[in-house]
Enzyme design. Structure first.
Site, PDB file in Angstrom:
ATOM      1  N   SER A 226      -4.851   0.437   1.806  1.00 23.19           N
ATOM      2  CA  SER A 226      -4.993  -0.500   2.912  1.00 23.19           C
ATOM      3  C   SER A 226      -6.402  -1.090   2.946  1.00 23.19           C
ATOM      4  CB  SER A 226      -4.638   0.231   4.215  1.00 23.19           C
ATOM      5  OG  SER A 226      -4.443  -0.661   5.252  1.00 23.19           O
TER       6      SER A 226
ATOM      7  N   ASP B  62       6.797  -1.444   2.613  1.00 20.80           N
ATOM      8  CA  ASP B  62       5.575  -1.856   3.313  1.00 20.80           C
ATOM      9  C   ASP B  62       5.657  -3.353   3.598  1.00 20.80           C
ATOM     10  OD1 ASP B  62       3.017  -2.479   4.161  1.00 20.80           O
ATOM     11  OD2 ASP B  62       1.995  -1.438   2.525  1.00 20.80           O
TER      12      ASP B  62
ATOM     13  N   HIS C 239       4.106   0.980   5.521  1.00 28.25           N
ATOM     14  CA  HIS C 239       2.716   0.946   5.071  1.00 28.25           C
ATOM     15  C   HIS C 239       2.082   2.339   5.069  1.00 28.25           C
ATOM     16  CE1 HIS C 239      -1.214  -0.650   4.305  1.00 28.25           C
ATOM     17  NE2 HIS C 239      -1.706  -0.225   5.442  1.00 28.25           N
TER      18      HIS C 239
END
Lengths: 219, 397
Positions: free
Chosen positions: B173, B337, B370
């Site tokens: 991320s 995701d 995610h």
């Protein structure tokens, strides 16, 4: 992916494993030491590992099936998860010494385009496929009236990843038409233990598998 | 109904696999002060002094070539692995599934470094730190900072630790954005880059979620224009921001599997507007636990740093951004995701390949959304371990 293509999840690749590995030694023999090799449809990376060990190649692989890609990466190989054709678009002309298309050509939607692209990014392209005019296949069709299911075509008509069929003569004709230089041809059939036996005469009739080494430039 | 399980006469002896824990870890700090230590930020402002909180696991070898830098995501911190004490109910570091003896980031082999990034609120100088000029928390006087600035600070930390070159930089991320920036800013220091579940730039949709989160904080009266005492946070706004965030971190499948449409009381509708569904309960729990450990102004700044990260805008073209990189990359995304979708990872892969870099890519199957990069139960660990071993072999040859 096109609706008419077989999605990789539907295919049990373990069934074609003996066939897919049968030409590994021959392929290795056609790869120079330390070459940059791109294996298109590299599966779980068996061939690439062998090429690394025997030829110290700089390896790259492309594979669509996510589990096989993860296995390749766990084994320390450089592999991307991508569609074969799309993956070639990003590569420069002559980026690889050798491009391998081991038993994947017949499973693609646009085999001619894939071959052309492979010849663009690679100096040498090694193509292998099952020969559909092998005498056992011919006799199965003639005498049983059924499409063949055997060690080199180990799938039923409804679950096969091969959406194309080709013969040795067909491929030679294509090479001639496209003026591809055939550096080497190699033909084998498989014995009862799935070991390859070289076929020298009448390959269109007697060989179960064909391997062509193409090279760029006019033939 | 109780199920009767017939036991076999002799039970097979099951030996649990040897689980070795890290030695109890501790967070350390280093302060960069004095002449020449002023940090010049991309925003044009400066910061001085800068304190960095960090943890290390494993040992730096004699050749000093086995260091792996771990970059954390939005709400993470320097505590990436292990336990501070040995109490049973203590939670381990945020990436303990990956870091430790025998784990993919094997602390028997690698020297793992994790630092709280610049502008964080877990020991590194950030909006909640005391401004030496005023003796009060910086609050909104804190300068804006970017992912590039975070990487500059991490580089100073490496210098302090005597690490000349990294075997790998890894992160998911926002951590993955730092990985990309590392490979671009300091190509000579990075032998391998592992950006996971990340992107070269946020989608407008993701920026929109960040904006709603920021508005939730700034519309809380307790926020008070950013001027609040640290024991009287804008709790409702920050909690709400975290709830929004959590919706984006999960996937539809994961929510369905975890909560379905179950009611909290187990019976049915309570005809009330307070929490009634279990999914609501989950969000409220995430929101309120976050408030206890995070600072609202920091959340505003960090989400802005994510929004501003845009390699294409910064370098003209994405492939131009990577043209100076030299190291192999392992890019990984997760199928479910939708905040940092696999398509964005494929764009990265494409740009990296176009400049002739050695790129591996895997779109890992997971229904966790995610958040999958933080969770066990898929093949990310094996893939990372394989890549690190390859880097080690390449470094040796």
């Amino acid at each position: 992916m096109n609706a008419h293509c077989v999605t990789p999840q539907q295919v049990d690749w373990s069934r074609s494993r003996p066939r897919d590995r049968a030409l590994d030694r021959s392929i290795v023999s056609l790869v120079p030491q330390g070459a940059r090799v791109l294996d298109l449809g590299c599966g779980n990376g068996d061939l690439l590992l062998r090429l690394k060990a025997d030829r110290e190649v700089e390896e790259r692989g492309v594979e669509l099936e996510p589990g096989a890609v993860a296995e390749c990466l766990s084994r320390g190989l450089s592999v991307i998860q991508a569609d074969l054709e799309e993956s070639l678009a990003d590569l420069r002309e002559g980026a690889f010494d050798v491009v391998v298309l081991n038993q994947v050509l017949l499973a693609t939607a646009r085999p001619l385009h894939l071959l052309t692209e492979a010849l663009r990014v690679g100096r040498r392209v090694l193509v292998s496929f099952p020969n559909f005019t092998y005498w056992r296949i011919r006799s199965q069709i003639v005498f049983k009236g059924r499409l063949p299911v055997n060690p080199t075509l180990p799938y039923q008509w409804y679950d096969t990843p091969n959406i194309r069929l080709a013969t040795v003569k067909d491929f030679r004709a294509l090479c001639q038409e496209k003026r591809w230089k055939v550096h080497k041809e190699l033909f084998v059939n498989l014995d009862r233990q799935d070991h390859p036996r070289t076929v020298r005469f009448w390959p269109n009739m007697r060989a179960a598998l064909a391997l062509f080494a193409l090279e760029r430039g006019q033939g | 109904m109780t199920q009767i399980v017939k036991r076999p006469e002799t039970l097979p002896e099951i030996r649990p696999p040897e689980v070795r824990r890290l030695e109890p870890v501790r967070t350390q700090t280093v302060t960069f002060e004095g002449p020449g230590e002023t940090l010049h930020l991309e925003s044009g402002q400066t910061l001085h002094p800068v304190t960095v909180a960090y943890e290390t696991y494993g040992q730096l070898n004699d050749a000093r070539d086995n260091a792996v830098l771990v970059c954390h995501a939005l709400s993470g911190d320097a505590h990436a692995a292990g336990y501070y004490g040995l109490e049973k109910d203590e939670k381990p570091g945020w990436w303990d599934v990956l870091i430790g003896p025998g784990k993919p980031l094997d602390t028997d082999k690698y020297f793992v470094i994790s630092s709280n990034f610049l502008g964080g609120c877990k020991g590194t100088t950030g909006p909640s730190s005391i401004d030496p000029a005023t003796g009060k928390p910086y609050g909104l006087d804190f300068p804006f900072y970017t992912v590039k600035d975070m990487v500059q600070v991490q580089r100073r930390l490496l210098k302090h630790l005597g690490v000349p070159r990294l075997l790998a930089v890894i992160g998911g991320s926002l951590g993955g954005m730092q990985v990309l920036q590392w490979a671009i800013s300091f190509p000579e220091m990075v032998r391998g880059a592992i950006p996971i579940a990340t992107t070269a730039r946020l989608s407008p949709q993701a920026i929109a979620f960040n904006e709603v989160a920021r508005q939730a904080i700034m519309s809380d009266p307790d926020w008070n224009g950013g001027d609040y005492s640290l024991d009287a946070q804008p709790e409702r706004g920050l909690g709400l921001a975290r709830m929004i965030g959590h919706i984006t971190y999960l996937s539809e499948q994961a929510m369905l599997r975890k909560f379905s449409r179950r009611f909290i009381n187990g019976q049915g509708r309570s005809f009330c507007l307070t929490k009634d569904f279990q999914v609501e309960n989950y969000l409220h729990h995430q929101g309120s636990s976050f408030v206890r450990r995070f600072d609202a102004n920091t959340y505003l700044y960090i989400t802005r740093a994510m929004d501003y990260f845009d390699l294409e805008a910064a370098y003209g073209r994405l492939s131009t951004a990577f043209s100076g990189c030299r190291c192999p990359f392992l890019v990984a995304s997760f199928t479910s995701d939708w905040l940092f979708p696999p398509e964005q990872s494929r764009e990265l892969v494409q740009a990296l390949r176009r400049v002739g870099l050695d790129v591996s890519y895997c779109n890992i199957e997971s229904d966790q959304g995610h958040d999958a990069f933080l969770l066990p139960g898929h093949r990310m660990g094996d893939v990372v371990a394989g890549f690190l071993e390859r880097l080690t072999r390449m470094a040796a040859s």
